[in-house]
Design an enzyme around this catalytic site. Structure first.
Site, PDB file in Angstrom:
ATOM      1  N   ASP A  31      27.409  12.224  -2.897  1.00  0.00           N
ATOM      2  CA  ASP A  31      27.764  10.916  -3.445  1.00  0.00           C
ATOM      3  C   ASP A  31      26.658  10.468  -4.399  1.00  0.00           C
ATOM      4  O   ASP A  31      25.465  10.615  -4.109  1.00  0.00           O
ATOM      5  CB  ASP A  31      27.934   9.898  -2.309  1.00  0.00           C
ATOM      6  CG  ASP A  31      28.647   8.641  -2.779  1.00  0.00           C
ATOM      7  OD1 ASP A  31      29.779   8.395  -2.334  1.00  0.00           O
ATOM      8  OD2 ASP A  31      28.062   7.885  -3.601  1.00  0.00           O
ATOM      9  N   ILE A  32      27.054   9.919  -5.542  1.00  0.00           N
ATOM     10  CA  ILE A  32      26.109   9.517  -6.580  1.00  0.00           C
ATOM     11  C   ILE A  32      25.299   8.284  -6.161  1.00  0.00           C
ATOM     12  O   ILE A  32      24.253   7.999  -6.742  1.00  0.00           O
ATOM     13  CB  ILE A  32      26.875   9.265  -7.900  1.00  0.00           C
ATOM     14  CG1 ILE A  32      25.983   9.460  -9.114  1.00  0.00           C
ATOM     15  CG2 ILE A  32      27.554   7.908  -7.906  1.00  0.00           C
ATOM     16  CD1 ILE A  32      26.766   9.521 -10.426  1.00  0.00           C
ATOM     17  N   ASN A  86      37.911   5.380   3.414  1.00  0.00           N
ATOM     18  CA  ASN A  86      38.236   4.024   2.990  1.00  0.00           C
ATOM     19  C   ASN A  86      39.611   4.038   2.321  1.00  0.00           C
ATOM     20  O   ASN A  86      39.880   4.890   1.470  1.00  0.00           O
ATOM     21  CB  ASN A  86      37.180   3.507   2.003  1.00  0.00           C
ATOM     22  CG  ASN A  86      35.808   3.384   2.633  1.00  0.00           C
ATOM     23  OD1 ASN A  86      35.688   3.121   3.828  1.00  0.00           O
ATOM     24  ND2 ASN A  86      34.764   3.587   1.848  1.00  0.00           N
ATOM     25  N   GLY A  92      37.974  -0.915   1.333  1.00  0.00           N
ATOM     26  CA  GLY A  92      36.814  -0.662   0.482  1.00  0.00           C
ATOM     27  C   GLY A  92      36.953   0.530  -0.438  1.00  0.00           C
ATOM     28  O   GLY A  92      35.954   1.046  -0.951  1.00  0.00           O
ATOM     29  N   GLN A  93      38.192   0.978  -0.677  1.00  0.00           N
ATOM     30  CA  GLN A  93      38.384   2.135  -1.563  1.00  0.00           C
ATOM     31  C   GLN A  93      38.169   1.715  -3.018  1.00  0.00           C
ATOM     32  O   GLN A  93      38.746   0.739  -3.494  1.00  0.00           O
ATOM     33  CB  GLN A  93      39.803   2.704  -1.390  1.00  0.00           C
ATOM     34  CG  GLN A  93      40.032   3.984  -2.182  1.00  0.00           C
ATOM     35  CD  GLN A  93      41.378   4.641  -1.876  1.00  0.00           C
ATOM     36  OE1 GLN A  93      42.204   4.086  -1.142  1.00  0.00           O
ATOM     37  NE2 GLN A  93      41.592   5.826  -2.428  1.00  0.00           N
ATOM     38  N   SER A  94      37.312   2.462  -3.711  1.00  0.00           N
ATOM     39  CA  SER A  94      37.060   2.164  -5.132  1.00  0.00           C
ATOM     40  C   SER A  94      37.530   3.287  -6.043  1.00  0.00           C
ATOM     41  O   SER A  94      37.774   3.049  -7.227  1.00  0.00           O
ATOM     42  CB  SER A  94      35.572   1.881  -5.367  1.00  0.00           C
ATOM     43  OG  SER A  94      34.789   3.014  -5.058  1.00  0.00           O
ATOM     44  N   HIS A  99      39.538  10.774  -0.418  1.00  0.00           N
ATOM     45  CA  HIS A  99      38.248  11.410  -0.150  1.00  0.00           C
ATOM     46  C   HIS A  99      37.725  10.923   1.189  1.00  0.00           C
ATOM     47  O   HIS A  99      37.988   9.794   1.604  1.00  0.00           O
ATOM     48  CB  HIS A  99      37.226  11.092  -1.259  1.00  0.00           C
ATOM     49  CG  HIS A  99      37.054   9.638  -1.535  1.00  0.00           C
ATOM     50  ND1 HIS A  99      37.950   8.916  -2.285  1.00  0.00           N
ATOM     51  CD2 HIS A  99      36.102   8.753  -1.140  1.00  0.00           C
ATOM     52  CE1 HIS A  99      37.557   7.653  -2.362  1.00  0.00           C
ATOM     53  NE2 HIS A  99      36.443   7.525  -1.663  1.00  0.00           N
ATOM     54  N   HIS A 101      34.140  10.330   3.296  1.00  0.00           N
ATOM     55  CA  HIS A 101      32.677  10.236   3.221  1.00  0.00           C
ATOM     56  C   HIS A 101      32.076  10.933   4.435  1.00  0.00           C
ATOM     57  O   HIS A 101      32.454  10.635   5.570  1.00  0.00           O
ATOM     58  CB  HIS A 101      32.216   8.780   3.257  1.00  0.00           C
ATOM     59  CG  HIS A 101      32.627   7.953   2.084  1.00  0.00           C
ATOM     60  ND1 HIS A 101      31.752   7.582   1.096  1.00  0.00           N
ATOM     61  CD2 HIS A 101      33.822   7.412   1.742  1.00  0.00           C
ATOM     62  CE1 HIS A 101      32.385   6.832   0.198  1.00  0.00           C
ATOM     63  NE2 HIS A 101      33.641   6.702   0.566  1.00  0.00           N
TER      64      HIS A 101
END
Ligand code: AMP
Length: 113
Positions: A31-32, A86, A92-94, A99, A101
């Protein structure tokens, strides 16, 4: 969708990411914006918008098996880790490509915020 979707583009190799594991149907990359010492994402190569849209249960099984491999490789399998999906706004999905986490490397609080 696949043309503009960020994670489709990462899965195709059009956008760079630090890929740490892959199998036939999924990839895992760091994750960035890491929220824990180990924070990676497991993403199916095919576009699925969210967990609400999943129709093939075997795909989620492949995601879970790749997450398990990453947890082992990253040395957090025994200490403990979390696999979080999420889903939609309140979840909280952006990024609207399914995917999971992988979070670990420290004690994680519960309940989540
Ligand atoms: P979510 O908020 O559950 O949709 O998670 C999306 C995650 O994608 C966030 O943790 C972001 O930090 C991560 N992210 C966004 N863009 C990238 C990128 N280019 N490479 C790696 N991770 C990313």
């Amino acid at each position: 969708m696949a043309d503009s979707c960020l994670f489709c583009r990462i899965a195709r190799g059009d956008i760079p990411a630090t890929i740490i594991a892959e199998n036939a149907r999924c990839i895992a990359f760091r994750d960035i914006n890491a929220q824990a010492p180990v924070h990676a994402l497991v993403v199916p190569r095919e576009h699925v918008t969210s967990l609400n849209d999943l129709t093939d249960g075997t795909l989620f099984g492949e995601m879970a098996l790749l997450a398990q491999q990453v947890a082992r490789d990253e040395g957090i399998a025994e200490s403990g880790w979390r696999f979080v999906v999420n889903t939609n706004r309140d979840g909280g999905q952006s990024v609207y490509h399914l995917h999971g986490h992988i979070l670990g490397g420290r004690a994680l609080g519960w309940p989540p915020g």
